[in-house]
Design a protein around this motif. Structure first.
Motif, PDB file in Angstrom:
ATOM      1  N   VAL A 106       0.835  -1.205   0.000  1.00  0.00           N
ATOM      2  CA  VAL A 106       0.000   0.000   0.000  1.00  0.00           C
ATOM      3  C   VAL A 106       0.872   1.259   0.000  1.00  0.00           C
ATOM      4  N   LYS A 107       1.994   1.203   0.714  1.00  0.00           N
ATOM      5  CA  LYS A 107       2.908   2.365   0.697  1.00  0.00           C
ATOM      6  C   LYS A 107       3.350   2.650  -0.734  1.00  0.00           C
ATOM      7  N   ASP A 108       3.706   1.599  -1.472  1.00  0.00           N
ATOM      8  CA  ASP A 108       4.082   1.778  -2.879  1.00  0.00           C
ATOM      9  C   ASP A 108       2.939   2.390  -3.685  1.00  0.00           C
ATOM     10  N   ALA A 109       1.732   1.929  -3.415  1.00  0.00           N
ATOM     11  CA  ALA A 109       0.583   2.298  -4.248  1.00  0.00           C
ATOM     12  C   ALA A 109       0.011   3.668  -3.926  1.00  0.00           C
ATOM     13  N   GLU A 110       0.330   4.225  -2.765  1.00  0.00           N
ATOM     14  CA  GLU A 110      -0.364   5.438  -2.317  1.00  0.00           C
ATOM     15  C   GLU A 110       0.535   6.614  -1.966  1.00  0.00           C
ATOM     16  N   VAL A 111       1.809   6.383  -1.698  1.00  0.00           N
ATOM     17  CA  VAL A 111       2.673   7.464  -1.186  1.00  0.00           C
ATOM     18  C   VAL A 111       3.822   7.701  -2.150  1.00  0.00           C
ATOM     19  N   THR A 112       3.869   8.900  -2.713  1.00  0.00           N
ATOM     20  CA  THR A 112       4.929   9.252  -3.651  1.00  0.00           C
ATOM     21  C   THR A 112       6.255   9.388  -2.902  1.00  0.00           C
ATOM     22  N   PRO A 113       7.300   8.696  -3.334  1.00  0.00           N
ATOM     23  CA  PRO A 113       8.585   8.800  -2.639  1.00  0.00           C
ATOM     24  C   PRO A 113       9.236  10.156  -2.894  1.00  0.00           C
ATOM     25  N   PRO A 114       9.983  10.670  -1.936  1.00  0.00           N
ATOM     26  CA  PRO A 114      10.685  11.944  -2.166  1.00  0.00           C
ATOM     27  C   PRO A 114      11.716  11.786  -3.274  1.00  0.00           C
ATOM     28  N   ASN A 115      11.877  12.836  -4.068  1.00  0.00           N
ATOM     29  CA  ASN A 115      12.845  12.803  -5.164  1.00  0.00           C
ATOM     30  C   ASN A 115      14.220  13.215  -4.637  1.00  0.00           C
ATOM     31  N   ASP A 116      14.768  12.368  -3.815  1.00  0.00           N
ATOM     32  CA  ASP A 116      16.044  12.657  -3.169  1.00  0.00           C
ATOM     33  C   ASP A 116      16.809  11.345  -2.985  1.00  0.00           C
ATOM     34  N   PRO A 117      17.939  11.187  -3.622  1.00  0.00           N
ATOM     35  CA  PRO A 117      18.625  12.184  -4.452  1.00  0.00           C
ATOM     36  C   PRO A 117      18.026  12.247  -5.855  1.00  0.00           C
ATOM     37  N   VAL A 118      18.281  13.348  -6.538  1.00  0.00           N
ATOM     38  CA  VAL A 118      17.804  13.523  -7.906  1.00  0.00           C
ATOM     39  C   VAL A 118      18.692  12.722  -8.852  1.00  0.00           C
ATOM     40  N   ASP A 119      18.067  11.943  -9.707  1.00  0.00           N
ATOM     41  CA  ASP A 119      18.788  11.153 -10.702  1.00  0.00           C
ATOM     42  C   ASP A 119      18.951  12.014 -11.951  1.00  0.00           C
ATOM     43  N   PRO A 120      20.164  12.353 -12.350  1.00  0.00           N
ATOM     44  CA  PRO A 120      20.326  13.247 -13.515  1.00  0.00           C
ATOM     45  C   PRO A 120      19.810  12.662 -14.817  1.00  0.00           C
ATOM     46  N   GLN A 121      19.656  11.342 -14.897  1.00  0.00           N
ATOM     47  CA  GLN A 121      19.097  10.738 -16.105  1.00  0.00           C
ATOM     48  C   GLN A 121      17.575  10.784 -16.125  1.00  0.00           C
TER      49      GLN A 121
END
Length: 779
Positions: A451-466
């Motif tokens: 459910v965590k995968d399906a409902e909570v957007t992960p923080p974009n940290d660290p930023v992947d340059p690709q």
């Protein structure tokens, strides 16, 4: 004594001799299968798939072992993903590698390099040439340097053993370079870096220390590995050094060298007069004390080199190779079978008790490369062959969520990442749940992790340059669109790939929610699993066919070129085209067939994917080198053409897989390619997230799979050639002794308690499969 008596006596002796010979032959015949079973390692070719992009690791290891000890070859500008290359110079023989990976190399840490004569600048990226071809067998690796030093290797789970034979009359040296890693020349910020470390040589001659490193294919930040090494001979000298490539190496008089910066390297040189020197090294993610304990527990001082080799072979025999036995005697086929079994068991790594980031009584597995690659074939076969280890792997995924917030789609050096598409650990948990994995798994926690995968957007940290738009570390970075729109816009990279994979992930949540009695959740996620349809453009055409999954935004569909739209991290389609991803939502197959125009159109559409020149070049649209098309040859089942699934999949197996150094069609990807061919040999194909297995055609006259707990699956066939060629079409099938008319079966039919599959094969297609078609539960 009369002549008649003499004749009778001679006859009696002849009869007794004949009877003795008969008994001898009987005993030998009875012993033959046992002898074969005790020598299954002889069928494993460690160099199969090491070249042409297969990236198999040919060094020494135990099943799921932390140590994977092997050579590191250096060729400027060429990535050595598993350390091995067929050419180049040795830069070291290191304790840590991964199996069959792409992206960028990982590890190549805790290294030794044998050198002869005087060494003036040991920390200057020294390499040494190779003499002749390397040799390898299960538990054993042998190489010779251009200076004439023979290097032999073996390993336990957390320790390795080196045996050096130096040229007569020469001083032999062993360089321990703490800064040694496998480099990458791809750019993109993936190359590993040395960040600092230390080494101490103690008065008794053994050494301890640790190194700090970063990056590799999963972009992990700083990670540390600890080591503890011993030699069986007393060195005539041992020296520690600090230095840089530019300014040279400076000897340290204290027996201790340390740096807190990647620009300053540290290492040690041990010099011997002995012609044969053995080194034992332990590693740990926790401490040097644990590294020393690991080597003393697993390869103590009195342990002979050959004994370590023998133990490794015995462990592979009993824990892995003997899980599958056959009466087949064709060496080519046996090599493909047992080598594939070997390579699928190198990773994930069992680091239970070696997790530096939290304290837990749960199992801990990492070096997951990657569930995007593994969820279609590998994890399903892991459950069949290694049910106890597989349950531990499921528990480990849930425990990673408990302490780090998300399950990994990939993981290495104790760090989640990189997530290529969906949160495919959800598929793994769903597959395990519907196939009855229970034991010590806490499924309420498992469902919360999903459910965590399906409902909570992960923080974009660290930023992947690709892919700077959203997290590639874990979870579902494109959830904002998925939750608010039911599709994914080009605001997010890999939008179409993510959309079809999020649909499959949500179907996994539906399966577990249903089993746990969470009916509202089940309905919600079943509906969300159909959202791949929101990317279906019925008017998008290619080669005369209409209907493909395409990029879209709030204004509507965005036109694409299905033959040429395969992309990478920043594109709508990741590593495959819309021809591939349009088939991905197998849980909703009936709807897909309707949208494509019905059975005949689907038949034509599948056929053209295997037609030479259809792609506009000399090749075919179907791509055997990459996982998104793994399912495609088997999809004929859903339009009642099981015979064509057999024909297509067998043609792919025989055309693209072999026993040479180039015997894999693409990256092994931690055994993903090997498990595809293994399922083809067995005669089944798993549908991940469901208990369904599609039936095709087995290779062998007899194959027995040990399912654990005294249960077995016996697969037999008559009328074929016993090697997967010749007569491949099913004429009749009996399952557990009863005639079977469906072209599919379930886990409970043959795996839950064991079972039998008895095939009759022939040269032409038949209509044996007259039962209902495979389920399409989301339709």
């Amino acid at each position: 004594m009369g002549s008649a008596t003499l004749c009778l006596s001679a006859a009696s002796r002849c009869a007794r001799l004949a009877m003795a010979c008969w008994y001898t032959m009987l005993i030998l015949s009875l012993l033959e299968p046992a002898a074969r079973a005790a020598n299954l390692t002889s069928h494993v070719d460690l160099f199969l798939g090491t070249q042409s992009g297969g990236n198999d690791f040919p060094g020494v290891a135990r099943p799921f072992g932390v140590v994977k000890l092997g050579p590191d070859l250096y060729v400027s500008g060429t990535d050595s993903y598993s350390g091995y290359l067929p050419n180049g110079n040795f830069s070291g023989f290191s304790m840590m590698h991964e199996q069959g990976t792409g992206g960028a190399p990982k590890y190549g840490t805790v290294s030794q390099l044998p050198l002869v004569g005087n060494i003036s600048n040991p920390l200057s990226n020294l390499t040494i040439g190779r003499s002749g071809a390397d040799e390898a067998s299960v538990g054993y690796y042998k190489a010779q340097t251009a200076e004439g030093t023979v290097v032999e290797l073996s390993a336990s789970a957390h320790a390795g053993i080196y045996q050096y034979t130096f040229p007569n009359g020469s001083d032999g040296n062993v360089l321990v370079d703490v800064s040694h890693v496998l480099p990458s020349y791809r750019g993109m910020g993936l190359s590993q870096g040395y960040k600092g470390g230390n080494i101490t040589i103690f008065p008794d001659g053994h050494y301890e220390g640790h190194g700090v490193y970063d990056n590799g294919w999963n972009r992990s930040p700083d990670w540390s590995i600890f080591f503890c090494g011993h030699f069986d001979a007393s060195p005539v000298s041992n020296k520690t050094y600090v230095g840089t490539d530019v300014h040279g190496s400076v000897e340290q008089s204290s027996g201790f060298a340390s740096s807190s910066s990647g620009s300053t390297r540290v290492g040690g040189v041990f010099t011997f007069k002995d012609s044969v020197v053995t080194s034992r090294v332990g590693i740990s993610w926790i401490s040097t004390e644990k590294a020393c304990k690991n080597v003393e527990d697993e390869i103590p001082e009195d342990k002979e080199f050959q004994s370590v080799v023998d133990d490794a072979q015995s462990e592979w025999e009993t824990k892995v190779l003997s899980k599958v036995t056959t009466t087949n005697t064709n060496e080519t086929t046996l090599t493909l079978l047992y080598t594939s079994l070997y390579f699928m068991h190198l990773i994930p790594t069992n680091q239970t008790g070696e997790n530096p980031q939290w304290t837990s009584q749960e199992p801990y597995y990492e070096d997951i490369f990657t569930y995007w690659d593994l969820f279609r074939c590998s994890t399903a076969l892991m459950q069949v062959l290694q049910p106890a280890a597989y349950e531990e792997q499921i528990r480990s995924l849930i425990d990673i969520w408990r302490f780090e917030g998300y399950m990994p789609d990939a993981r290495s050096s104790n760090y989640n990442g990189r997530t290529q598409g969906g949160s495919n650990a959800d598929n793994i948990l769903a597959d395990a749940y519907v196939k009855g994995v229970r034991g010590a798994v806490n499924w309420e926690d498992g469902y919360k992790a999903m459910v965590k995968d399906a409902e909570v957007t992960p923080p974009n940290d660290p930023v992947d340059p690709q892919a700077p738009d959203s997290s590639t570390k874990e979870g579902r970075g494109a959830l904002p669109d998925w939750l608010s729109l039911g599709y994914i816009t080009p605001r997010f990279t890999r939008a179409v790939t993510r959309a079809v994979e999020y649909s499959c992930n949500d179907f996994g949540l539906y399966q577990v929610a249903s089993g746990l009695g969470k009916t509202d959740d089940a309905e919600k996620y079943l509906n969300r699993s159909r959202n791949w349809r929101n990317h279906w453009n019925a008017n998008q055409t290619s080669l005369g066919f209409s209907g493909f999954v395409v990029p879209r935004n709030e204004s509507g569909f965005i036109e694409t070129d299905p033959l040429n739209d395969s992309g990478y991290w920043g594109d709508p389609y990741y590593e495959a085209s819309s021809w591939a991803y349009s088939w991905a939502s197998i849980h909703d197959m009936k709807t897909m067939i309707e949208k494509m125009g019905g059975n005949q159109t689907v038949l034509d559409r599948l056929n053209i994917m295997f037609t030479e020149g259809a792609s506009g070049s000399s090749g075919i649209i179907f791509d055997p080198t990459n996982e998104p098309m793994f399912n495609v040859p088997y999809l004929y089942h859903y339009i009642d053409r099981q015979d064509l699934s057999v024909f297509r999949s067998r043609d792919i197996a025989k055309s693209y897989y072999g026993t040479s150094v180039s015997g894999l069609p693409g990256n092994s990807d931690a055994g993903a390619m090997q498990t595809w061919i293994l399922w083809n040999m067995i005669g089944l194909y798993p549908v991940t997230g469901q208990s369904t297995f599609l039936i095709h055609s087995p290779w062998f006259e007899s194959l027995v799979i040990d399912l654990g707990g005294g249960k077995k699956l016996n697969v037999s066939s008559s009328g074929g050639d016993g090697n997967g060629g010749g007569n491949i079409y099913v004429q009749r099938l009996r399952v557990n002794g009863e005639d079977w008319k469906k072209n599919w079966l379930t886990w409970d039919d043959i795996f839950a308690q064991g079972g039998t599959l008895d095939f009759e094969l022939g040269a032409t297609a038949s209509d044996w499969f007259t039962g209902e078609l495979p389920p399409s539960p989301a339709s």
